[in-house]
Design a protein around this motif. Structure first.
Motif, PDB file in Angstrom:
ATOM      1  N   SER A 234      34.346  31.765  17.798  1.00 18.70           N
ATOM      2  CA  SER A 234      34.493  32.294  16.449  1.00 18.70           C
ATOM      3  C   SER A 234      35.962  32.654  16.219  1.00 18.70           C
ATOM      4  O   SER A 234      36.607  33.241  17.087  1.00 18.70           O
ATOM      5  CB  SER A 234      33.591  33.527  16.333  1.00 18.70           C
ATOM      6  N   GLY A 235      36.499  32.242  15.078  1.00 16.49           N
ATOM      7  CA  GLY A 235      37.890  32.556  14.759  1.00 16.49           C
ATOM      8  C   GLY A 235      38.882  31.489  15.203  1.00 16.49           C
ATOM      9  O   GLY A 235      40.080  31.620  14.958  1.00 16.49           O
ATOM     10  N   SER A 236      38.401  30.413  15.836  1.00 18.68           N
ATOM     11  CA  SER A 236      39.341  29.400  16.344  1.00 18.68           C
ATOM     12  C   SER A 236      39.827  28.432  15.263  1.00 18.68           C
ATOM     13  O   SER A 236      40.679  27.595  15.521  1.00 18.68           O
ATOM     14  CB  SER A 236      38.713  28.635  17.520  1.00 18.68           C
ATOM     15  N   GLY A 237      39.260  28.531  14.061  1.00 17.79           N
ATOM     16  CA  GLY A 237      39.769  27.722  12.945  1.00 17.79           C
ATOM     17  C   GLY A 237      38.876  26.559  12.543  1.00 17.79           C
ATOM     18  O   GLY A 237      39.260  25.732  11.710  1.00 17.79           O
ATOM     19  N   LYS A 238      37.652  26.520  13.067  1.00 18.92           N
ATOM     20  CA  LYS A 238      36.750  25.386  12.797  1.00 18.92           C
ATOM     21  C   LYS A 238      36.404  25.276  11.311  1.00 18.92           C
ATOM     22  O   LYS A 238      36.508  24.208  10.713  1.00 18.92           O
ATOM     23  CB  LYS A 238      35.452  25.529  13.627  1.00 18.92           C
ATOM     24  N   SER A 239      35.980  26.397  10.723  1.00 15.14           N
ATOM     25  CA  SER A 239      35.597  26.350   9.303  1.00 15.14           C
ATOM     26  C   SER A 239      36.799  26.029   8.429  1.00 15.14           C
ATOM     27  O   SER A 239      36.689  25.263   7.464  1.00 15.14           O
ATOM     28  CB  SER A 239      34.998  27.696   8.861  1.00 15.14           C
ATOM     29  N   THR A 240      37.933  26.608   8.761  1.00 15.55           N
ATOM     30  CA  THR A 240      39.134  26.361   7.961  1.00 15.55           C
ATOM     31  C   THR A 240      39.474  24.869   7.979  1.00 15.55           C
ATOM     32  O   THR A 240      39.841  24.299   6.943  1.00 15.55           O
ATOM     33  CB  THR A 240      40.308  27.205   8.491  1.00 15.55           C
TER      34      THR A 240
ATOM     35  N   GLU B 191      42.198  28.751  19.351  1.00 15.40           N
ATOM     36  CA  GLU B 191      43.357  29.362  18.688  1.00 15.40           C
ATOM     37  C   GLU B 191      44.102  28.390  17.780  1.00 15.40           C
ATOM     38  O   GLU B 191      45.331  28.278  17.820  1.00 15.40           O
ATOM     39  CB  GLU B 191      44.300  29.948  19.744  1.00 15.40           C
ATOM     40  N   GLY B 192      43.327  27.679  16.951  1.00 17.23           N
ATOM     41  CA  GLY B 192      43.950  26.857  15.921  1.00 17.23           C
ATOM     42  C   GLY B 192      44.490  25.527  16.391  1.00 17.23           C
ATOM     43  O   GLY B 192      45.227  24.861  15.668  1.00 17.23           O
ATOM     44  N   ARG B 193      44.146  25.151  17.627  1.00 20.08           N
ATOM     45  CA  ARG B 193      44.568  23.835  18.122  1.00 20.08           C
ATOM     46  C   ARG B 193      43.392  23.093  18.727  1.00 20.08           C
ATOM     47  O   ARG B 193      42.410  23.706  19.116  1.00 20.08           O
ATOM     48  CB  ARG B 193      45.600  23.988  19.247  1.00 20.08           C
ATOM     49  N   VAL B 194      43.547  21.779  18.827  1.00 16.72           N
ATOM     50  CA  VAL B 194      42.581  20.992  19.594  1.00 16.72           C
ATOM     51  C   VAL B 194      42.958  21.165  21.062  1.00 16.72           C
ATOM     52  O   VAL B 194      44.007  20.721  21.498  1.00 16.72           O
ATOM     53  CB  VAL B 194      42.629  19.505  19.198  1.00 16.72           C
ATOM     54  N   ALA B 195      42.079  21.867  21.808  1.00 15.86           N
ATOM     55  CA  ALA B 195      42.396  22.138  23.210  1.00 15.86           C
ATOM     56  C   ALA B 195      41.920  21.011  24.107  1.00 15.86           C
ATOM     57  O   ALA B 195      42.497  20.759  25.158  1.00 15.86           O
ATOM     58  CB  ALA B 195      41.770  23.463  23.641  1.00 15.86           C
ATOM     59  N   GLU B 196      40.840  20.357  23.681  1.00 18.50           N
ATOM     60  CA  GLU B 196      40.287  19.281  24.505  1.00 18.50           C
ATOM     61  C   GLU B 196      39.449  18.379  23.618  1.00 18.50           C
ATOM     62  O   GLU B 196      38.819  18.831  22.673  1.00 18.50           O
ATOM     63  CB  GLU B 196      39.422  19.887  25.615  1.00 18.50           C
TER      64      GLU B 196
ATOM     65  N   GLU C 253      48.530  32.527  11.351  1.00 16.87           N
ATOM     66  CA  GLU C 253      48.463  31.063  11.405  1.00 16.87           C
ATOM     67  C   GLU C 253      47.149  30.654  12.070  1.00 16.87           C
ATOM     68  O   GLU C 253      46.939  30.858  13.252  1.00 16.87           O
ATOM     69  CB  GLU C 253      49.653  30.485  12.167  1.00 16.87           C
ATOM     70  N   VAL C 254      46.261  30.088  11.267  1.00 17.69           N
ATOM     71  CA  VAL C 254      44.897  29.796  11.703  1.00 17.69           C
ATOM     72  C   VAL C 254      44.792  28.390  12.284  1.00 17.69           C
ATOM     73  O   VAL C 254      44.073  28.149  13.246  1.00 17.69           O
ATOM     74  CB  VAL C 254      43.941  29.969  10.507  1.00 17.69           C
ATOM     75  N   LEU C 255      45.504  27.441  11.686  1.00 24.09           N
ATOM     76  CA  LEU C 255      45.563  26.078  12.228  1.00 24.09           C
ATOM     77  C   LEU C 255      47.016  25.772  12.563  1.00 24.09           C
ATOM     78  O   LEU C 255      47.903  25.910  11.719  1.00 24.09           O
ATOM     79  CB  LEU C 255      45.019  25.060  11.220  1.00 24.09           C
ATOM     80  N   LYS C 256      47.246  25.365  13.816  1.00 21.42           N
ATOM     81  CA  LYS C 256      48.622  25.187  14.310  1.00 21.42           C
ATOM     82  C   LYS C 256      48.856  23.730  14.645  1.00 21.42           C
ATOM     83  O   LYS C 256      48.881  23.352  15.804  1.00 21.42           O
ATOM     84  CB  LYS C 256      48.836  26.057  15.541  1.00 21.42           C
ATOM     85  N   SER C 257      48.948  22.921  13.616  1.00 20.12           N
ATOM     86  CA  SER C 257      49.165  21.487  13.782  1.00 20.12           C
ATOM     87  C   SER C 257      48.000  20.795  14.485  1.00 20.12           C
ATOM     88  O   SER C 257      48.050  20.515  15.684  1.00 20.12           O
ATOM     89  CB  SER C 257      50.474  21.208  14.531  1.00 20.12           C
ATOM     90  N   VAL C 258      46.976  20.547  13.705  1.00 19.02           N
ATOM     91  CA  VAL C 258      45.812  19.818  14.197  1.00 19.02           C
ATOM     92  C   VAL C 258      45.900  18.368  13.721  1.00 19.02           C
ATOM     93  O   VAL C 258      46.129  18.114  12.534  1.00 19.02           O
ATOM     94  CB  VAL C 258      44.499  20.455  13.672  1.00 19.02           C
ATOM     95  N   SER C 259      45.739  17.442  14.634  1.00 21.55           N
ATOM     96  CA  SER C 259      45.667  16.028  14.271  1.00 21.55           C
ATOM     97  C   SER C 259      44.400  15.440  14.863  1.00 21.55           C
ATOM     98  O   SER C 259      44.080  15.707  16.023  1.00 21.55           O
ATOM     99  CB  SER C 259      46.885  15.257  14.798  1.00 21.55           C
ATOM    100  N   LEU C 260      43.697  14.692  14.041  1.00 19.29           N
ATOM    101  CA  LEU C 260      42.403  14.174  14.480  1.00 19.29           C
ATOM    102  C   LEU C 260      42.052  12.972  13.610  1.00 19.29           C
ATOM    103  O   LEU C 260      42.225  13.020  12.393  1.00 19.29           O
ATOM    104  CB  LEU C 260      41.369  15.294  14.276  1.00 19.29           C
ATOM    105  N   ASP C 261      41.585  11.905  14.228  1.00 20.47           N
ATOM    106  CA  ASP C 261      41.115  10.739  13.484  1.00 20.47           C
ATOM    107  C   ASP C 261      39.612  10.609  13.664  1.00 20.47           C
ATOM    108  O   ASP C 261      39.118  10.728  14.780  1.00 20.47           O
ATOM    109  CB  ASP C 261      41.780   9.451  14.007  1.00 20.47           C
ATOM    110  N   ILE C 262      38.916  10.371  12.570  1.00 18.77           N
ATOM    111  CA  ILE C 262      37.463  10.164  12.642  1.00 18.77           C
ATOM    112  C   ILE C 262      37.172   8.788  12.057  1.00 18.77           C
ATOM    113  O   ILE C 262      37.587   8.473  10.935  1.00 18.77           O
ATOM    114  CB  ILE C 262      36.707  11.284  11.888  1.00 18.77           C
TER     115      ILE C 262
END
Ligand code: ADP
Ligand code: MG
Length: 266
Positions: free
Chosen positions: A52-58, A237-242, A31-40
């Protein structure tokens, strides 16, 4: 490299241009993205940081529909990416519709990905003519304006292999812009460049930010983030930490993960 004044822009906070809602993505058991929510919001520049590997490109690839979410959704300009809402059901879009939708998001990759067998100008004409069916004569003038804006008008008729990496990346940015995207996605656009070529690409990106373009930028260039970002998102690790303004996330990080990451860049 000339230094330009800091970017001062106001974004419009009324309605997000990109909404990421409970986005999950797995590759097999991973599981690369674990429920990411973001408004731009329109005009915002959001810089994504993370190991690297935290899911940014995905995440970027899901916005552009190069990857299909396992669940959750990406909404660009009110349209669910990859789907059409009919009644209370989602219907997958056909490839042609996806291509049209994808035109709303310009993507610039780490590897420049220019077509080697086409000249610089032909690289810019390709998508507007093929995907949007616009006549080359009409697009040519816009393309030349964009090449001028990235400082490469005199290179219109050469092949990409004759250009430096920094020049190729500036062409790639112009090629994305010629589709008139509402948002630009950058995935580590300067990571493959020799150090002395990074500045010229960041300058073009700063100018773009100054013009009001909405941008989501994955980069390790902290100076760029500080100068240009309205918002910095740290992924772990697939989440928005901050998440917050650069003055918070970069200069006064709250989580151990962010602190450790920022130390690793020095
Ligand atoms: P980042 O851009 O932050 O370095 P990525 O989104 O590229 O992270 O990758 C996150 C994780 O997903 C990594 O462990 C990577 O190996 C894995 N991954 C990415 N794409 C695929 C794929 N197509 N198939 C399998 N695993 C993948
Ligand atoms: Mg990546």
């Amino acid at each position: 490299m000339t230094t330009t004044p800091p970017v001062e822009r106001r974004s419009d906070r009324s309605e997000p241009i990109v909404r990421i809602v409970g986005l999950r993505k797995s590759f097999g058991d991973l599981e690369v993205l674990k429920s990411v929510s973001l408004d731009i919001y329109p005009g915002q520049v959001v810089v994504i940081l993370g190991r690297s590997g935290s899911g940014k490109s995905t995440m970027l690839r899901c916005i552009n529909h190069l990857e299909k979410p396992s669940s959750g959704a990406v909404i660009v300009k009110g349209e669910v990416v990859g789907y059409r809402v009919k009644g209370d059901r989602l219907h997958e879009l056909r490839p042609k519709e996806i291509a049209r939708q994808r035109a709303a998001t310009g993507m610039v990759f780490q590897a420049f990905n220019l077509f080697p067998h086409l000249t610089v100008l032909e690289n810019l004409l390709e998508a507007p003519c093929r995907v949007l069916g616009r006549p080359a004569g009409e697009v040519r003038e816009e393309a030349m304006k964009l090449l001028t804006s990235v400082g490469l008008a005199e290179k219109a008729d050469v092949y990409p292999s004759t250009l430096s990496g920094g020049q190729q990346q500036r062409v790639a940015i112009a090629r994305a812009l010629v589709m008139k995207p509402s948002v630009m996605l950058f995935d580590e656009p300067t990571s493959a460049l020799d150090p002395e070529l990074v500045g010229e690409v960041l300058e073009v990106m700063k100018e773009l930010a100054r013009s009001g373009m909405t941008m989501i930028v994955v980069t390790h260039e902290i100076g760029f983030a500080r100068a240009v970002a309205d918002e910095v998102v740290f992924m772990a690790e697939g989440r928005v930490a901050e998440q917050g303004p650069p003055s918070q996330v970069i200069d006064n990080p709250q989580t151990e993960a962010t602190k450790t990451f920022l130390r690793s860049l020095n």
